[in-house]
Design an enzyme around this catalytic site. Sequence first.
Site, PDB file in Angstrom:
ATOM      1  N   HIS A  99       0.818  -1.213   0.000  1.00  0.00           N
ATOM      2  CA  HIS A  99       0.000   0.000   0.000  1.00  0.00           C
ATOM      3  C   HIS A  99       0.855   1.268   0.000  1.00  0.00           C
ATOM      4  CE1 HIS A  99      -2.643  -3.097   1.921  1.00  0.00           C
ATOM      5  NE2 HIS A  99      -3.490  -2.612   1.039  1.00  0.00           N
ATOM      6  N   HIS A 127       2.525   8.944   1.134  1.00  0.00           N
ATOM      7  CA  HIS A 127       1.215   8.940   0.488  1.00  0.00           C
ATOM      8  C   HIS A 127       1.218   9.988  -0.622  1.00  0.00           C
ATOM      9  CE1 HIS A 127      -0.865   6.480   3.586  1.00  0.00           C
ATOM     10  NE2 HIS A 127       0.016   7.040   4.399  1.00  0.00           N
TER      11      HIS A 127
END
Length: 265
Positions: A99, A127
């Site tokens: 992720h 992110h």
Amino acid sequence: MSARPWLITAALTVAAITLVGCAQPATEASVPPAAEPVHWSYDGASGPASWAELDPGFVACGVGTAQSPIDLPTTVPAPSSVIQLSAEDAEADVFDTGHAVEFEADGEGETLTFAGVEYSLQQLHAHVPSEHTVNGQPAAAELHLVHADSAGKLLVLGILVTEGPESDALAPFIDAATHLADDEDVTMDIAAVLPRSLENYEYSGSLTTPPCTEDVQWVVMSTPISMSAEQIGILEGAHSHNARPTQPLGGRDVVGGSAELGVEG
């Protein structure tokens, strides 16, 4: 008329073999297979809107009242606390969690004292775009420096990233992200990763990924750092749009803070 003895013996033998044959699969089935990890993602049926439905352990993602990330105000509240940071070089592996790209520090490279409690750096990940927004606007990316105290309580230091000059401090991390299969150690200067101004937002929130556990202390630096378009592109190429949408603030307060940095060498 009674059955012949040899017929009775043969029938009993066949019955015994049949029972043994049926019992064997039941014995093997009594050992349950290892549970597969629950698949979650940032898109589609397994995306953020469905996280709470994917596993009973993810229920906080749907019903939690102190979730992260959040939208931060444009003006940073006046500092009400001072964090003590002590940073040095950290050597660790860089790998793909599925992720995000992560630098696993395991307590090395930085300690942070917040409200009298000492936390140590466990890992750093990225992110793209940012998860926290400021006045509704996301940054190009966001770094999360995840810390833990001796009892396992978490504090996450968030650093917003804008597109601009290349970050020399993050170059080893970015370079490793282009050849993750090599499994080599990477050294980073954690102090150099931090922005020049250590003014920050502080609030109580949660993990931004399942299981969305709450009671996580957040410290988000109000001054962003810079990374080049190429560097941001490398992280985006590894995981595009791995950002949870902002969550309601509810009755929580966002306060201001500052930090003092001491560098260990």
